[in-house]
Enzyme design. Structure first.
Site, PDB file in Angstrom:
ATOM      1  N   HIS A 269      -4.364   1.499   7.667  1.00  0.00           N
ATOM      2  CA  HIS A 269      -3.010   2.068   7.647  1.00  0.00           C
ATOM      3  C   HIS A 269      -2.933   3.239   6.653  1.00  0.00           C
ATOM      4  CE1 HIS A 269       1.508   1.479   7.859  1.00  0.00           C
ATOM      5  NE2 HIS A 269       1.396   2.193   6.760  1.00  0.00           N
ATOM      6  N   GLU A 270      -3.480   3.036   5.452  1.00  0.00           N
ATOM      7  CA  GLU A 270      -3.410   4.095   4.429  1.00  0.00           C
ATOM      8  C   GLU A 270      -4.335   5.259   4.799  1.00  0.00           C
ATOM      9  OE1 GLU A 270      -0.943   3.694   2.659  1.00  0.00           O
ATOM     10  OE2 GLU A 270      -0.720   1.532   2.888  1.00  0.00           O
TER      11      GLU A 270
ATOM     12  N   GLY B 199       0.841  -1.192   0.000  1.00  0.00           N
ATOM     13  CA  GLY B 199       0.000   0.000   0.000  1.00  0.00           C
ATOM     14  C   GLY B 199       0.873   1.238   0.000  1.00  0.00           C
TER      15      GLY B 199
ATOM     16  N   HIS C 115      -2.527   7.442   7.092  1.00  0.00           N
ATOM     17  CA  HIS C 115      -1.567   8.324   6.407  1.00  0.00           C
ATOM     18  C   HIS C 115      -2.261   9.592   5.900  1.00  0.00           C
ATOM     19  CE1 HIS C 115       2.302   6.376   6.239  1.00  0.00           C
ATOM     20  NE2 HIS C 115       1.822   5.253   5.756  1.00  0.00           N
TER      21      HIS C 115
ATOM     22  N   GLN D 162       2.719  10.027   1.382  1.00  0.00           N
ATOM     23  CA  GLN D 162       4.088   9.502   1.472  1.00  0.00           C
ATOM     24  C   GLN D 162       4.993   9.982   0.344  1.00  0.00           C
ATOM     25  OE1 GLN D 162       2.413   5.354   2.148  1.00  0.00           O
ATOM     26  NE2 GLN D 162       4.304   5.217   3.285  1.00  0.00           N
TER      27      GLN D 162
ATOM     28  N   CYS E  66       6.041   0.094   7.569  1.00  0.00           N
ATOM     29  CA  CYS E  66       5.648   1.221   6.728  1.00  0.00           C
ATOM     30  C   CYS E  66       6.832   1.623   5.859  1.00  0.00           C
ATOM     31  CB  CYS E  66       5.234   2.384   7.623  1.00  0.00           C
ATOM     32  SG  CYS E  66       4.767   3.854   6.707  1.00  0.00           S
ATOM     33  N   LEU E  67       6.571   1.919   4.605  1.00  0.00           N
ATOM     34  CA  LEU E  67       7.657   2.322   3.704  1.00  0.00           C
ATOM     35  C   LEU E  67       8.288   3.639   4.145  1.00  0.00           C
ATOM     36  CD1 LEU E  67       6.039   1.392   0.263  1.00  0.00           C
ATOM     37  CD2 LEU E  67       7.685   0.066   1.594  1.00  0.00           C
TER      38      LEU E  67
HETATM   39 ZN    ZN Z   1       2.746   3.458   5.793  1.00  0.00          ZN
END
Ligand code: ZN
Length: 166
Positions: free
Chosen positions: A133-134, A48, A137, A53, A91-92
């Site tokens: 999660h998204e 995702g 963000h 981000q 998380c990226l």
């Molecule tokens: Zn993330």
């Protein structure tokens, strides 16, 4: 193929910004942005990625589990389960750190596709987790804000061969 974009890394303050709703659908710039986000997510082996981000503060995220990529625009979460379940998340934007995060096990997602067509999806398990999660963000929150305990996540990431979530 669109180029991947750099992903903002914690503790960049831009990750705390609240994204604005998208009002122009079906535009070339929106299509190009979605392609770039999918390329970025795949390159980093995430499942995702939220526009936040890549420093774009619009209500836009992409998710890719087993099926093809799903585009979430102006996502809303309705009808959450009462039940929460803890599982490990990464998380990226927070490389090498993982944590146990309680999430609703089931929910209903209301969102728009790239052409502005509304859709509804029922989600449970990992899919429900990634949506939350998204969604976080897009509201300036990271899993770190919800984590009950940090972990290294290495065994799990290695076993799955992926970087968990986005
Ligand atoms: Zn993330």
């Amino acid at each position: 193929m669109k180029s991947p974009r750099p992903v903002l890394q914690y503790p960049n303050d831009q990750l705390k910004k609240i994204a604005e709703p998208i009002t122009d659908f079906g535009t070339q710039i929106l299509r190009d942005t979605v392609k770039e986000m999918i390329a970025t997510m795949r390159r980093l082996r995430g499942i995702g990625l939220a526009a936040t981000q890549i420093g774009l503060h619009k209500q836009l995220a992409v998710i890719e589990l087993k099926d093809g990529p799903l585009v979430l625009i102006n996502p809303q979460i309705s009808r959450c389960s009462k039940k929460l379940e803890e599982d490990e998340e990464g998380c990226l934007s927070v490389p090498t750190v993982f944590g146990m995060v309680p999430r609703y096990t089931e929910l209903v997602l209301d969102a728009f596709d790239i052409d502005g067509k509304p859709y509804t999806a029922e989600a449970h398990g990992l899919f429900a987790r990634v949506i939350q999660h998204e969604y976080d963000h897009l509201h300036g929150k990271l899993f770190l804000d919800r984590s009950t305990r940090l972990t290294t996540g290495l065994d799990r990431a290695r076993a799955l061969g992926i970087a968990l979530t986005g």
